[in-house]
Enzyme design. Structure first.
Site, PDB file in Angstrom:
ATOM      1  N   ASP A 124     -28.443 -38.375  23.703  1.00 14.77           N
ATOM      2  CA  ASP A 124     -29.683 -39.119  23.972  1.00 14.77           C
ATOM      3  C   ASP A 124     -30.403 -39.283  22.633  1.00 14.77           C
ATOM      4  OD1 ASP A 124     -28.838 -37.980  26.492  1.00 14.77           O
ATOM      5  OD2 ASP A 124     -30.850 -38.309  27.286  1.00 14.77           O
ATOM      6  N   LYS A 188     -33.147 -45.266  28.461  1.00 15.00           N
ATOM      7  CA  LYS A 188     -33.988 -44.184  28.980  1.00 15.00           C
ATOM      8  C   LYS A 188     -35.452 -44.475  28.685  1.00 15.00           C
ATOM      9  CE  LYS A 188     -34.481 -39.179  28.068  1.00 15.00           C
ATOM     10  NZ  LYS A 188     -33.849 -38.036  27.378  1.00 15.00           N
ATOM     11  N   LYS A 217     -32.039 -44.277  32.852  1.00 16.74           N
ATOM     12  CA  LYS A 217     -32.459 -42.890  33.047  1.00 16.74           C
ATOM     13  C   LYS A 217     -33.980 -42.835  32.968  1.00 16.74           C
ATOM     14  CE  LYS A 217     -32.281 -38.282  30.919  1.00 16.74           C
ATOM     15  NZ  LYS A 217     -31.615 -37.412  29.921  1.00 16.74           N
TER      16      LYS A 217
END
Length: 254
Positions: A124, A188, A217
């Site tokens: 991430d 995300k 996400k």
């Protein structure tokens, strides 16, 4: 086809009647989700500066016991958590250039490669928020292609953190359009360290743009099942939270 950044400002989301029906079907299916399926969507998170070995042992133990998708940690403890999770399906996820995103592409690439070498199954990374706000979409695309390329070559999942609290809706759209072309596994919403976290509105905006090309996400401020459900309803397929155990317990009691 070459990507035309000048077209972004006039981008409009187009949805057919079938698309609308498919989305409605997906929303109804959330009522049939099982606890196991919910747990499999959760990235169990501990990203505090004061984290100790005991914290990681607790984190990994909870992830193993509940069947969470991943433990979300900074890059330093990747090797430790990989060992703690040996023999189970829970992934180890490393946060890169976290939480500010203010490192060079080369630095992010090095940190990504090092994390993968030490056992990370997912990455991430925080995009360069300042560059996005300055309109330097070519830089954002190059950065994304670099990190996603490293992950793809290693067979590791990639997630791009936007940090939406600092972005306008147009800036979120631009980043999502770039992601739709580059195709990370996920985009995300947030780090959880900004001025606010995920919102259903932002999740829906991101999902409407990337469609089935990229998953979304939601992370930041998701502390209970009610909030989690709203994010899934809006299109999120992963949930980043340090409250995964509580969310699953609340789900089981409903």
């Amino acid at each position: 086809m070459e990507y035309k950044f000048r077209d972004i400002n006039i981008y409009k989301i187009k949805m057919t009647e079938n698309d609308r029906q498919n989305q409605e079907d997906e929303k109804m299916n959330i009522n049939e989700i099982t606890r196991e399926q919910l747990a499999g969507m959760i990235d169990h998170t501990f990203l505090k500066a004061y984290a100790t070995k005991a914290d990681f042992e607790k984190l990994c133990g909870e992830a193993r016991e509940n069947g969470f998708a991943m433990v979300a940690i900074n890059s330093y403890p990747v090797k430790m958590c990989k060992e703690l999770l040996e023999g189970c399906k829970v992934h180890v996820g490393a946060a890169i250039s976290f939480p500010l995103g203010q490192t060079t592409i080369e630095t992010k690439a090095f940190e990504t490669e090092q994390a993968i070498k030490e056992g990370a199954d997912e990455i991430d990374y925080v995009l360069n928020i300042g560059k996005l706000k300055m309109g330097d979409d070519e830089y954002i695309k190059k950065e994304m292609e670099t990190i996603v390329g490293i992950c793809r070559k290693a067979g590791v999942l990639s997630k791009v953190i936007f940090e939406n609290c600092y972005l306008t809706k147009e800036e979120i759209k631009r980043a999502a359009l770039i992601a739709k072309e580059v195709k990370p596994d996920f985009i995300k919403t947030s780090t959880g360290f900004g001025t606010s976290g995920a919102t259903p509105e932002d999740v829906k905006l991101m999902k409407d743009i990337v469609g089935d090309e990229v998953k979304v996400k939601a992370a930041g401020g998701i502390r209970d099942w009610e909030t989690c459900k709203k994010m899934i309803d809006a299109g999120a397929e992963r949930i980043g939270t340090s409250n995964g155990v509580t969310i699953c317990e609340e789900f089981s009691r409903q």
